[in-house]
Scaffold this active site. Structure first.
Site, PDB file in Angstrom:
ATOM      1  N   SER A 141      31.335  46.572  36.679  1.00  0.00           N
ATOM      2  CA  SER A 141      31.646  47.401  37.530  1.00  0.00           C
ATOM      3  C   SER A 141      30.908  48.819  36.946  1.00  0.00           C
ATOM      4  O   SER A 141      29.942  48.685  35.488  1.00  0.00           O
ATOM      5  CB  SER A 141      33.270  47.433  37.940  1.00  0.00           C
ATOM      6  OG  SER A 141      32.809  49.357  38.079  1.00  0.00           O
ATOM      7  N   TYR A 165      28.721  51.059  43.529  1.00  0.00           N
ATOM      8  CA  TYR A 165      28.294  52.138  45.524  1.00  0.00           C
ATOM      9  C   TYR A 165      27.316  52.389  45.790  1.00  0.00           C
ATOM     10  O   TYR A 165      26.399  53.331  45.041  1.00  0.00           O
ATOM     11  CB  TYR A 165      29.062  52.918  44.176  1.00  0.00           C
ATOM     12  CG  TYR A 165      30.865  52.169  44.102  1.00  0.00           C
ATOM     13  CD1 TYR A 165      31.837  52.053  45.469  1.00  0.00           C
ATOM     14  CD2 TYR A 165      31.466  52.860  42.877  1.00  0.00           C
ATOM     15  CE1 TYR A 165      33.075  51.707  44.417  1.00  0.00           C
ATOM     16  CE2 TYR A 165      32.711  51.654  42.324  1.00  0.00           C
ATOM     17  CZ  TYR A 165      33.488  50.754  43.568  1.00  0.00           C
ATOM     18  OH  TYR A 165      34.379  50.896  43.566  1.00  0.00           O
ATOM     19  N   THR A 191      30.095  46.964  47.249  1.00  0.00           N
ATOM     20  CA  THR A 191      31.577  47.156  47.330  1.00  0.00           C
ATOM     21  C   THR A 191      31.420  48.623  48.290  1.00  0.00           C
ATOM     22  O   THR A 191      30.678  49.621  48.356  1.00  0.00           O
ATOM     23  CB  THR A 191      32.128  47.870  46.162  1.00  0.00           C
ATOM     24  OG1 THR A 191      31.764  47.002  45.092  1.00  0.00           O
ATOM     25  CG2 THR A 191      33.282  48.480  46.586  1.00  0.00           C
ATOM     26  N   ARG A 200      46.428  56.726  44.567  1.00  0.00           N
ATOM     27  CA  ARG A 200      46.938  56.236  43.593  1.00  0.00           C
ATOM     28  C   ARG A 200      47.807  57.255  43.139  1.00  0.00           C
ATOM     29  O   ARG A 200      47.831  57.783  42.057  1.00  0.00           O
ATOM     30  CB  ARG A 200      46.244  55.359  42.844  1.00  0.00           C
ATOM     31  CG  ARG A 200      45.154  54.330  43.673  1.00  0.00           C
ATOM     32  CD  ARG A 200      44.625  53.209  42.815  1.00  0.00           C
ATOM     33  NE  ARG A 200      43.794  53.883  41.942  1.00  0.00           N
ATOM     34  CZ  ARG A 200      42.620  53.647  41.996  1.00  0.00           C
ATOM     35  NH1 ARG A 200      42.148  53.299  43.112  1.00  0.00           N
ATOM     36  NH2 ARG A 200      41.743  53.874  40.521  1.00  0.00           N
ATOM     37  N   LYS A 281      31.348  43.374  49.084  1.00  0.00           N
ATOM     38  CA  LYS A 281      32.211  43.455  49.068  1.00  0.00           C
ATOM     39  C   LYS A 281      32.989  44.496  49.595  1.00  0.00           C
ATOM     40  O   LYS A 281      33.237  45.871  49.304  1.00  0.00           O
ATOM     41  CB  LYS A 281      32.937  43.711  47.336  1.00  0.00           C
ATOM     42  CG  LYS A 281      34.424  43.745  46.923  1.00  0.00           C
ATOM     43  CD  LYS A 281      34.189  42.874  45.495  1.00  0.00           C
ATOM     44  CE  LYS A 281      35.751  43.768  44.741  1.00  0.00           C
ATOM     45  NZ  LYS A 281      36.634  44.813  44.890  1.00  0.00           N
ATOM     46  N   HIS A 305      39.794  45.561  47.601  1.00  0.00           N
ATOM     47  CA  HIS A 305      40.076  46.095  46.803  1.00  0.00           C
ATOM     48  C   HIS A 305      41.643  46.356  46.009  1.00  0.00           C
ATOM     49  O   HIS A 305      41.931  46.850  45.520  1.00  0.00           O
ATOM     50  CB  HIS A 305      39.996  47.712  47.032  1.00  0.00           C
ATOM     51  CG  HIS A 305      38.957  48.518  46.136  1.00  0.00           C
ATOM     52  ND1 HIS A 305      37.525  48.442  45.934  1.00  0.00           N
ATOM     53  CD2 HIS A 305      39.099  48.872  44.266  1.00  0.00           C
ATOM     54  CE1 HIS A 305      36.950  49.349  44.759  1.00  0.00           C
ATOM     55  NE2 HIS A 305      38.124  49.285  44.269  1.00  0.00           N
ATOM     56  N   ARG A 308      43.914  48.857  46.576  1.00  0.00           N
ATOM     57  CA  ARG A 308      43.527  50.233  45.617  1.00  0.00           C
ATOM     58  C   ARG A 308      43.103  50.817  46.927  1.00  0.00           C
ATOM     59  O   ARG A 308      43.225  52.817  45.993  1.00  0.00           O
ATOM     60  CB  ARG A 308      42.742  50.094  44.536  1.00  0.00           C
ATOM     61  CG  ARG A 308      43.831  48.712  43.790  1.00  0.00           C
ATOM     62  CD  ARG A 308      42.860  48.313  42.178  1.00  0.00           C
ATOM     63  NE  ARG A 308      42.300  49.473  41.357  1.00  0.00           N
ATOM     64  CZ  ARG A 308      43.362  50.027  40.524  1.00  0.00           C
ATOM     65  NH1 ARG A 308      44.587  49.061  40.508  1.00  0.00           N
ATOM     66  NH2 ARG A 308      42.991  50.387  39.489  1.00  0.00           N
ATOM     67  N   ASP A 336      40.010  38.327  48.131  1.00  0.00           N
ATOM     68  CA  ASP A 336      40.422  38.461  46.702  1.00  0.00           C
ATOM     69  C   ASP A 336      41.416  39.257  47.469  1.00  0.00           C
ATOM     70  O   ASP A 336      41.682  39.988  48.343  1.00  0.00           O
ATOM     71  CB  ASP A 336      39.493  39.302  45.942  1.00  0.00           C
ATOM     72  CG  ASP A 336      39.280  40.548  46.189  1.00  0.00           C
ATOM     73  OD1 ASP A 336      39.716  41.284  47.188  1.00  0.00           O
ATOM     74  OD2 ASP A 336      38.788  41.552  45.195  1.00  0.00           O
ATOM     75  N   GLY A 338      45.364  39.837  45.641  1.00  0.00           N
ATOM     76  CA  GLY A 338      47.407  39.957  45.095  1.00  0.00           C
ATOM     77  C   GLY A 338      47.347  38.272  44.608  1.00  0.00           C
ATOM     78  O   GLY A 338      48.088  37.784  45.017  1.00  0.00           O
ATOM     79  N   GLY A 359      41.290  40.067  39.959  1.00  0.00           N
ATOM     80  CA  GLY A 359      40.729  41.910  39.342  1.00  0.00           C
ATOM     81  C   GLY A 359      42.216  41.092  38.180  1.00  0.00           C
ATOM     82  O   GLY A 359      42.331  41.592  37.310  1.00  0.00           O
ATOM     83  N   ARG A 360      43.401  42.148  39.137  1.00  0.00           N
ATOM     84  CA  ARG A 360      44.386  42.485  38.112  1.00  0.00           C
ATOM     85  C   ARG A 360      44.498  40.993  37.222  1.00  0.00           C
ATOM     86  O   ARG A 360      45.467  41.498  35.792  1.00  0.00           O
ATOM     87  CB  ARG A 360      45.855  42.197  38.499  1.00  0.00           C
ATOM     88  CG  ARG A 360      45.792  43.807  39.236  1.00  0.00           C
ATOM     89  CD  ARG A 360      46.669  43.646  40.540  1.00  0.00           C
ATOM     90  NE  ARG A 360      46.800  45.764  41.467  1.00  0.00           N
ATOM     91  CZ  ARG A 360      45.809  45.619  42.140  1.00  0.00           C
ATOM     92  NH1 ARG A 360      45.746  44.442  42.698  1.00  0.00           N
ATOM     93  NH2 ARG A 360      46.391  46.779  42.959  1.00  0.00           N
TER      94      ARG A 360
HETATM   95  C1  LIG Z   1      42.512  48.649  37.353  1.00  0.00           C
HETATM   96  C2  LIG Z   1      40.974  48.152  38.373  1.00  0.00           C
HETATM   97  C3  LIG Z   1      39.562  48.631  38.441  1.00  0.00           C
HETATM   98  C4  LIG Z   1      38.929  48.260  39.653  1.00  0.00           C
HETATM   99  N1  LIG Z   1      37.478  48.663  40.006  1.00  0.00           N
HETATM  100  C5  LIG Z   1      36.509  47.984  40.398  1.00  0.00           C
HETATM  101  C6  LIG Z   1      35.293  48.870  40.887  1.00  0.00           C
HETATM  102  O1  LIG Z   1      35.097  49.179  39.973  1.00  0.00           O
HETATM  103  N2  LIG Z   1      34.952  47.984  41.412  1.00  0.00           N
HETATM  104  C7  LIG Z   1      35.186  47.387  42.702  1.00  0.00           C
HETATM  105  O2  LIG Z   1      33.833  47.131  43.922  1.00  0.00           O
HETATM  106  N3  LIG Z   1      36.532  46.917  42.882  1.00  0.00           N
HETATM  107  C8  LIG Z   1      37.096  46.820  41.999  1.00  0.00           C
HETATM  108  N4  LIG Z   1      38.473  47.306  41.552  1.00  0.00           N
HETATM  109  C9  LIG Z   1      38.913  45.957  42.603  1.00  0.00           C
HETATM  110  C10 LIG Z   1      38.804  44.536  42.471  1.00  0.00           C
HETATM  111  O3  LIG Z   1      37.323  44.225  41.801  1.00  0.00           O
HETATM  112  C11 LIG Z   1      39.833  43.349  43.384  1.00  0.00           C
HETATM  113  O4  LIG Z   1      38.968  43.550  44.651  1.00  0.00           O
HETATM  114  C12 LIG Z   1      40.798  43.467  42.937  1.00  0.00           C
HETATM  115  O5  LIG Z   1      40.981  43.795  42.182  1.00  0.00           O
HETATM  116  C13 LIG Z   1      41.489  42.287  43.562  1.00  0.00           C
HETATM  117  O6  LIG Z   1      42.865  42.362  43.791  1.00  0.00           O
HETATM  118  P1  LIG Z   1      43.942  41.951  42.494  1.00  0.00           P
HETATM  119  O7  LIG Z   1      43.365  42.771  41.742  1.00  0.00           O
HETATM  120  O8  LIG Z   1      45.135  42.073  43.050  1.00  0.00           O
HETATM  121  O9  LIG Z   1      43.489  40.417  42.128  1.00  0.00           O
HETATM  122  C14 LIG Z   1      39.193  47.018  40.776  1.00  0.00           C
HETATM  123  C15 LIG Z   1      40.841  47.059  40.204  1.00  0.00           C
HETATM  124  C16 LIG Z   1      41.592  46.787  39.196  1.00  0.00           C
HETATM  125  C17 LIG Z   1      42.976  46.136  40.172  1.00  0.00           C
END
Ligand SMILES: Cc1cc2nc3c(=O)[nH]c(=O)nc-3n(C[C@H](O)[C@H](O)[C@H](O)COP(=O)(O)O)c2cc1C
Length: 410
Positions: A141, A165, A191, A200, A281, A305, A308, A336, A338, A359-360
């Site tokens: 990222s 970004y 993104t 949030r 994305k 995202h 988020r 992506d 969940g 991600g998570r």
């Molecule tokens: C803690 C955290 C930080 C994230 N930071 C970014 C980021 O900097 N850039 C981005 O494109 N997506 C970011 N995301 C989104 C992830 O790339 C991804 O789309 C998302 O985590 C997918 O959902 P999931 O966490 O339920 O798998 C972030 C997600 C989390 C959980």
């Protein structure tokens, strides 16, 4: 009346009792037993709550506003219904696939996540190392705590994509692109779902800053996570690699740097200065997917995202079949949001995704046990995928089509 059966009893003998005993003396060989006992991503998530301060856990676990997008994504995965075929030889299963023309051991991509060293001090480099050991793509990222150059130097064999970004300052954007190219990044992920930052609520309530600060509200919780603090205080300062020294609340950072005026024209400009594969994305409509196919991008990620940014967004899994029908032959389609199990990944593959970003899931692993936790996450997902494929009668990813999966309506 029936006479009671005569049972011949004996005194329990140690020889017969010993093998039945499930406990043994604790061993101090450095193996994290709590981590090794995790058998699901949910277990890693629970263990993470014991290992990092609440504000850090909430930053990962939380989503925007009432967190409805994320809840719906998970609810949709709970409606997966597999349609197995039987009497097939499933003794051997191949989980590998091809992503942007190169092989990947699993149809999994590590999603870009910001501030990763806050979750565990091994950070982006540790996680990319695990990804590389499994021949998986790692996405760094722009909001990371490791720069493109640092990651490229430390894990030079990694398959790495750089997430970007488009910043207000276009020269700064150009310089990030150049740094990613110099550091051997293979593709750029733009993104586009964050023209402004979502709200949030957990982060605001927790007063989360980078680096996290101890205040009267957080002191007690922080004090119970001494190991995490020890690691933070004894490793290099936690800061954004791209704008070092920026120590304001998270909510202010996006407002300072993100550009709400970015359009398709900026994407065309980015394509021209990057010259390599581009993945966009944050796509949430068929119309935008079609526009991007026309522009010749290499792949898109159907994503909100992880819930988020915009809350109550479209559920990527539900949108997937329509997007695949419209543009699936023109570019790769990833998804992506969940994803908590190998079953979720397979369902997305069944509905036509070329790969799934997590991600998570890996961040829970990192918080629960650093690199070993991320390793555990991949182990769990791969095992769940393998078993599900065998039980549905499928032996390769390419073979897993919509014939084998359905979404129940209730
Ligand atoms: C803690 C955290 C930080 C994230 N930071 C970014 C980021 O900097 N850039 C981005 O494109 N997506 C970011 N995301 C989104 C992830 O790339 C991804 O789309 C998302 O985590 C997918 O959902 P999931 O966490 O339920 O798998 C972030 C997600 C989390 C959980």
């Amino acid at each position: 009346m029936m006479s009671p059966m005569k049972v011949q009893r004996q005194f329990p003998r140690w020889k017969t009792v010993k093998p039945l005993l499930g406990w043994h003396l604790p061993r101090f060989d450095g193996v994290d037993r709590k981590l090794q006992r995790c058998i699901t991503i949910q277990d890693l998530r629970t263990l993470a709550t014991h290992r990092v301060p609440k504000a850090v856990y909430d930053y990962v676990d939380g989503a925007a506003n009432e967190e409805i997008s994320l809840g719906r994504a998970r609810e949709t995965f709970s409606r997966i219904e597999f349609r197995p075929r039987v009497l097939r030889d499933v003794s051997s299963v191949d989980l590998s696939t091809t992503i942007l023309g190169r092989s990947s051991d699993l149809p999994i991509i590590f999603a870009p996540t910001g501030y990763t060293r806050m979750m565990h001090y091994s950070g982006e480099i540790g996680i990319a190392t695990v990804a590389t050991q499994h021949n998986l793509v790692y996405s760094l990222s722009t909001m990371g705590t490791t720069s493109a150059q640092e990651l490229g130097d430390a894990v030079s064999q990694s398959r790495r994509w750089f997430q970007l970004y488009v910043w207000r300052d276009r020269e700064q954007t150009r310089s990030f692109v150049a740094q990613a190219k110099d550091a051997g990044f293979e593709a750029l992920i733009l993104t586009v779902d964050t023209p402004v930052a979502g709200q949030r609520n957990r982060d605001i309530r927790n007063g989360l800053t980078v680096p996290p600060k101890i205040n009267s509200k957080t002191f007690f919780n922080m004090a119970t996570k001494m190991k995490w603090w020890f690691n933070v205080l004894t490793t290099p300062a936690l800061e954004f690699a791209t704008f070092r020294q920026f120590t304001r609340p998270l909510s202010e950072i996006a407002a300072t740097f993100f550009d709400a005026s970015v359009t398709f024209e900026d994407l065309a400009w980015l394509k021209s200065i990057w010259g390599g594969p581009i993945i966009v994305k944050g796509i949430q409509s068929v119309a935008d997917a079609k526009m991007l196919a026309k522009m010749g991008v290499d792949a898109i990620v159907l994503s909100n995202h992880g819930g988020r940014q915009l809350d109550c967004g479209v559920v990527p899994l539900e949108l997937l079949p329509e997007v695949v029908a419209a543009v699936g032959k023109k570019m790769e389609i990833y998804i992506d949001g969940g994803v908590m199990s190998g079953k979720d990944i397979l369902a997305a593959i069944g509905f036509g995704a070329d790969a799934v970003l997590i991600g998570r899931a890996y961040l829970y692993g990192a918080m629960a046990g650093g690199m070993a936790g991320v390793e555990k996450c991949i182990e769990i997902l791969a095992q769940e995928m393998k078993t599900t494929m065998q039980l549905t009668g499928v032996t390769s990813i390419a073979e897993f089509t919509s014939e084998y999966v359905n979404l129940r309506q209730n």
